[in-house]
Design an enzyme around this catalytic site. Structure first.
Site, short mmCIF file in Angstrom:
data_model
loop_
_atom_site.label_atom_id
_atom_site.label_comp_id
_atom_site.label_asym_id
_atom_site.label_seq_id
_atom_site.Cartn_x
_atom_site.Cartn_y
_atom_site.Cartn_z
N TYR A 472 2.50 -4.62 -5.26
CA TYR A 472 1.35 -4.56 -4.34
C TYR A 472 0.13 -4.00 -5.06
O TYR A 472 -0.96 -4.57 -4.99
CB TYR A 472 1.71 -3.68 -3.14
CG TYR A 472 0.57 -3.51 -2.15
CD1 TYR A 472 0.32 -4.49 -1.18
CD2 TYR A 472 -0.25 -2.39 -2.18
CE1 TYR A 472 -0.71 -4.34 -0.27
CE2 TYR A 472 -1.29 -2.23 -1.27
CZ TYR A 472 -1.51 -3.22 -0.32
OH TYR A 472 -2.55 -3.08 0.57
N LYS A 476 -3.36 -6.21 -5.69
CA LYS A 476 -4.64 -5.82 -5.09
C LYS A 476 -5.68 -5.51 -6.16
O LYS A 476 -6.88 -5.75 -5.97
CB LYS A 476 -4.44 -4.63 -4.16
CG LYS A 476 -3.68 -4.97 -2.88
CD LYS A 476 -4.41 -6.01 -2.04
CE LYS A 476 -3.72 -6.26 -0.71
NZ LYS A 476 -4.44 -7.24 0.14
#
Length: 567
Positions: A472, A476
């Site tokens: 993650y 991002k």
């Protein structure tokens, strides 16, 4: 009484001239429509009374007068009938005001003046003022002349929780009279009653720094001009604010005066002063005993004075006539973004892989009068990205704003992160964002205008802990670099690309998770604000990035994390 007949009983040929236009009648009094065909109720009444004055028989005179009486007598009741009804509590307060023994109160020394039940504004005027508060999005309202607070309560009901009505009255007893009703309403925090001469009360509020979006004058008529000058000369009305003046027709005595009428003279002087005041524009409305709405005129100057494109600072955040597309909008942050952009004026395409969730959000938006559609799309598929853009343009007439928000987070330590989880995370969080930008950019570059906002994360600035989420965090971080790269490539072609990085947001994904919810207390110790973000904390930011207020912002990562990245 039977319904009045149409205002003109002349044969159609007698009402029209040779060109087919309405033929004015000889001797038509001032106030009747120029064509001779009365339109407004007052014009109809005037026309009927004119006929009565020139009637040839008692029956003809009586018939015209009866029709005029039906139009005149039915006006106020009909306006109340077709207007929205006030709350039960306001009706209760109106009843108490009308039934109160005002003469006895004065005789007992409770009131300074002999108050009259007719001073009660009633439901229609209260609803009118409530509508003005709603239409202007007022947060600070001045009421000069509260009486029993029916208008006060109506306006308070339309205010946000932090808004306030400052209700002035010279009678201490009226503060006592209204207190139980204000308390019962639960809105007493939105109402501040100030007792004393109005000019002194206004001065005290000014010294506290209070300014007003709306000022409502409904007190001693001889004081109107002084209150108006005090408000205008001391800039107590905010830019774009209004002054609403009650009793501006003074029962018709201002334009059809009697020989000696001090109050009518005062109102006439006030009306003339305001109509000649170069600072304002005024419109007179014959509601009940007359209401004037006075608005400060725009000033001349450069764009800092007049506003960019003649728009004030708040108007620059408006999204009227814009169309927005939001991915991952079926829940959580995306749902909040959809409501925010819709409330700012945009039509909204709610895109989600789950069509049912998208339709639920659309139902919410349409319940608020926001034009919206639901689109099912998997943004990891290039064809779906193209289709969601095409369907938005076809259904809503264009595309101006795109929020690429869809994403996932699969928590696992680095050594336990599977290839499948890594690929799934990057496929949606990174590839999905890029392919969405490509499809949206095709429209934006062709029209040389567009706003793209990608949802990144606070994880682009630090490594959130104690949870482990390498896929993650990395995906991002890539979103930020995609945003910056596209911003540089497209900025001079009319497309602004930015991203927003929320902190830890209190959503069902966290609060219903058996693995994440136990971490909340530790997260709170890391956040200077001492709480998780709510989806509402992000709404104004997305409106700013989507609006023309952010036209010079490109490639920016707007971080909203309560200060967590600072510790």
């Amino acid at each position: 009484m039977p319904a009045p007949a149409p205002p003109s009983s002349l044969p159609l040929s007698d009402q029209m001239n040779g060109n087919g236009a309405a033929q004015p009648k000889a001797g038509t009094p001032e106030g009747v429509h120029a064509t001779g065909q009365p339109d407004t109720p007052i014009e109809v009444i005037t026309d009927l009374l004119q006929r009565a004055m020139t009637g040839n028989s008692v029956e003809e005179v009586k018939g015209a007068v009866q029709k005029a009486l039906a139009v005149a007598g039915g006006l106020d009741p009909y306006l109340e009938k077709v207007s929205s009804k006030p709350s039960e509590l306001i009706n209760e307060l109106i009843t108490a005001s009308m039934n109160a023994p005002w003469s006895d109160f004065h005789a007992q020394g409770k009131t300074i003046f002999k108050q009259k039940k007719e001073c009660c504004a009633g439901s229609l005027e209260g609803q009118f003022l409530r509508s003005l508060v709603q239409l202007t999005h007022a947060t600070s309202v001045l009421e000069v002349g509260m009486f029993t607070g029916t208008s006060t309560l109506a306006m308070a009901q339309a205010l946000p929780d932090f808004g306030k009505v400052y209700a002035l009255d010279i009678e201490p007893f009226l503060k006592e009279f209204t207190a139980p009703y204000f308390e019962k309403s639960g809105l007493q925090n939105r109402i501040e009653v100030v007792v004393g001469p109005a000019n002194e009360s206004i001065e005290k509020l000014a010294q506290r720094g209070v300014r007003f979006d709306i000022a409502f004058l409904d007190a001693d008529k001889s004081g109107y001009l002084g209150y108006y000058k005090q408000l205008m000369d001391n800039d107590l009305i905010v830019p774009g604010g209004i002054v609403v003046v009650d009793n501006s027709l003074m029962k018709g005595r201002v334009y059809a005066p009697s020989e000696e009428d001090e109050m009518a003279d005062a109102i006439r002087e006030f009306n003339e002063y305001v109509s000649n005041d170069p600072r304002v524009e005024v419109v007179a409305i014959p509601l009940r005993d007359g209401i004037n709405i006075v608005t400060r005129r725009p000033v001349k100057g450069d764009e800092i004075v007049t506003g960019v494109g003649s728009s004030n600072i708040l108007q620059r955040f408006k999204l009227v006539s814009k169309v927005a597309l939001i991915t991952g909008a079926g829940q959580g942050i995306g749902r909040a973004f959809a409501h925010a952009l819709g409330e700012a004026g945009a039509a909204v395409a709610v895109v989600d892989i789950n069509k049912g969730k998208a339709e639920e959000v659309v139902a919410e938006l349409r319940g608020k009068g926001i034009r919206s559609i639901a689109i099912q799309a998997d943004v990891t598929q290039k064809k779906d990205c193209k289709r969601m853009v095409d369907e938005t343009v076809a259904a809503l007439g264009g595309l101006h704003i795109a929020v690429n928000n869809a994403g996932i987070n699969r928590n696992a330590s680095a050594e336990e992160t599977s290839e499948e989880d890594w690929d799934a995370t990057f496929s949606l969080n990174t590839k999905g964002v890029f392919m969405s930008c490509q499809a949206e950019g095709e429209v934006f570059l062709a029209q040389k205008y567009g706003k793209i906002i990608n949802t990144a994360s606070m994880a682009t600035l630090l490594v959130p802990h104690p949870q482990k989420q390498i896929a993650y965090n990395s995906s991002k971080a890539a979103v930020v670099k995609i945003t910056q790269t596209l911003a540089c490539e497209w900025a001079d072609r009319g497309v602004n690309v930015n991203c927003i990085s929320p902190g830890i947001v209190e959503t069902a994904l966290i609060m219903e998770s058996p693995t994440l919810k136990p971490l909340v207390s530790e997260w709170l110790s890391q956040i200077p604000k001492g709480r998780l973000a709510s989806v509402a904390d992000l709404q104004t930011a997305i409106v700013y990035l989507a609006s023309d207020a952010s036209n010079y912002m490109v490639g920016h990562n707007l971080v909203i994390e309560g200060g967590q990245s600072l510790w």
